[in-house]
Write a protein that holds these residues in place. Structure first.
Motif, PDB file in Angstrom:
ATOM      1  N   LYS A 151       0.870  -1.185   0.000  1.00 19.96           N
ATOM      2  CA  LYS A 151       0.000   0.000   0.000  1.00 19.96           C
ATOM      3  C   LYS A 151       0.906   1.234   0.000  1.00 19.96           C
ATOM      4  N   LEU A 152       0.959   1.909  -1.137  1.00 14.33           N
ATOM      5  CA  LEU A 152       1.957   2.969  -1.359  1.00 14.33           C
ATOM      6  C   LEU A 152       1.327   4.358  -1.360  1.00 14.33           C
ATOM      7  N   LEU A 153       2.006   5.265  -0.663  1.00 11.38           N
ATOM      8  CA  LEU A 153       1.635   6.681  -0.723  1.00 11.38           C
ATOM      9  C   LEU A 153       2.795   7.429  -1.376  1.00 11.38           C
ATOM     10  N   VAL A 154       2.503   8.127  -2.471  1.00 15.52           N
ATOM     11  CA  VAL A 154       3.515   8.964  -3.120  1.00 15.52           C
ATOM     12  C   VAL A 154       3.284  10.395  -2.636  1.00 15.52           C
ATOM     13  N   LEU A 164       5.074  10.217 -11.360  1.00 11.97           N
ATOM     14  CA  LEU A 164       5.707   9.195 -10.518  1.00 11.97           C
ATOM     15  C   LEU A 164       4.670   8.169 -10.051  1.00 11.97           C
ATOM     16  N   SER A 165       3.496   8.664  -9.650  1.00 11.52           N
ATOM     17  CA  SER A 165       2.442   7.762  -9.167  1.00 11.52           C
ATOM     18  C   SER A 165       2.023   6.798 -10.273  1.00 11.52           C
ATOM     19  N   GLN A 170       2.383   1.315 -12.643  1.00  8.11           N
ATOM     20  CA  GLN A 170       2.725   0.428 -13.769  1.00  8.11           C
ATOM     21  C   GLN A 170       3.764  -0.613 -13.368  1.00  8.11           C
ATOM     22  N   MET A 171       4.689  -0.216 -12.504  1.00  9.89           N
ATOM     23  CA  MET A 171       5.826  -1.111 -12.227  1.00  9.89           C
ATOM     24  C   MET A 171       5.674  -1.943 -10.965  1.00  9.89           C
TER      25      MET A 171
END
Ligand SMILES: Cc1cc2nc3c(=O)[nH]c(=O)nc-3n(C[C@H](O)[C@H](O)[C@H](O)COP(=O)(O)OP(=O)(O)OC[C@H]3O[C@@H](n4cnc5c(N)ncnc54)[C@H](O)[C@@H]3O)c2cc1C
Length: 305
Positions: A151-154, A164-165, A170-171
């Protein structure tokens, strides 16, 4: 190994290397194996020290930055390079060689390799030191992979965070939220995020939450955004004070130093590598540049090629 303090001030060294990160150490390994007279000036610190798990260095499945440096320093010592635990205060080109002021002494050398890297500027969030390098990352190349499936927060202060998000989604992970730190996102970017299935929050983060594991971010209005990992902003400033006053070519922002392909700066005989120099910053790249600079210097010292 030659002791640095046994080298007289009249001695003209072959090379002085400034900074014992991967770049400086690799340069010393090559120079030491040429049996040149070399002194490495080194103060503790550096960006590699923050790297908790380097997984993208050929031949080493995983290593912490400090462990990589410790092994490298051992190799450097084994090849007879003198090590001086002192900060370099100034470098002055003088009549075909360099004078290097360090530890209250002036040293003379035919060549200098500046490998002193950069300092991190961390975002002013409470508890950031606890999570920096563990689950608060600032470098996608270094640590993007570690966000895989999480679970990512940019967090970004500019619209660059939108790009970037999208790239992170995508990656690495489907669960991405973009936190626009201190600005309102234009409608076109909101639409793009929505289309990509990326969440959006606007506001000011204040505190990173969690003890051993990151649990979320508390915003200034008190609400909490849950997350396991953050790709956030941070900056660097170069450790280049000792080069002040030198006529060095820099990039368009007047920040990083421009070199030729072999690492030589606009001042003949002064080589620059790693985070100081224009280009991507990675431990293995610095090490490669260190090897290259050392080999180039050897061709100038000994005419065997
Ligand atoms: C959190 C984090 C994670 C990272 N993860 C990775 C990763 O997984 N893989 C990867 O390849 N890269 C990673 N990096 C990037 C990597 O650390 C840098 O690319 C690398 O440190 C650059 O090496 P360097 O030799 O140029 O400089 P540094 O490693 O910064 O070394 C410079 C040295 O010079 C010393 N110094 C500074 N000024 C002076 C002076 N005046 N006199 C004497 N000595 C001086 C410093 O104290 C330091 O020891 C990461 C960076 C960070 C911050």
């Amino acid at each position: 190994m030659e002791q640095a303090n046994s080298i007289g001030s009249e001695t003209l060294l072959d090379c002085i290397v400034i900074g014992g990160g991967p770049g400086g150490l690799q340069a010393c390994i090559h120079l030491g194996r040429y049996n040149f007279r070399v002194v490495l000036f080194h103060t503790p610190g550096g960006r590699t020290g923050y790297a908790k798990h380097i997984e993208n260095y050929l031949g080493i499945p995983v290593v912490s930055g400090p462990a990589l440096l410790e092994t490298g320093l051992g190799q450097v010592k084994s090849f007879g390079v003198a090590i001086e635990n002192a900060k370099v205060d100034h470098v002055t080109p003088r009549g075909g060689h360099f004078e290097v002021l360090a530890g209250g002494r002036t040293w003379r050398s035919r060549f200098v390799i500046a490998a002193s890297g950069a300092k991190e500027t961390l975002a002013p969030f409470k508890n950031i030191a606890r999570f920096f390098g563990h689950s608060y990352y600032t470098c996608m190349i270094c640590d993007g992979y570690r966000t895989t499936g999480k679970k990512l927060l940019v967090i970004d202060r500019t619209v660059n965070g939108v790009r970037l998000s999208v790239g992170m989604k995508q990656m690495y992970t489907r669960d991405v939220t973009f936190l626009a730190h201190g600005f309102t996102l234009a409608p076109v970017y909101r639409a793009l995020l929505e289309e990509e299935g990326i969440g959006l929050v606007e506001g000011r983060p204040e505190e990173l939450l969690g003890e051993s594991a990151l649990e979320g971010v508390r915003m200034s209005d008190g609400h909490v955004i849950p997350c396991e990992v953050i790709l956030g902003w941070g900056g660097i400033s170069l450790n280049d004070e000792y080069l002040e006053g030198l006529d060095l070519d820099r990039d368009a922002e007047g920040f990083k130093i421009v070199t030729r392909g072999n690492g030589e700066s606009s001042i003949p005989g002064l080589f620059v590598l790693g985070s100081l120099r224009v280009g991507h910053s990675q431990a293995i790249i610095s090490a490669g540049q260190g090897a290259e600079a050392a080999i180039e210097i050897s061709t100038r010292i000994v005419e065997i090629y």
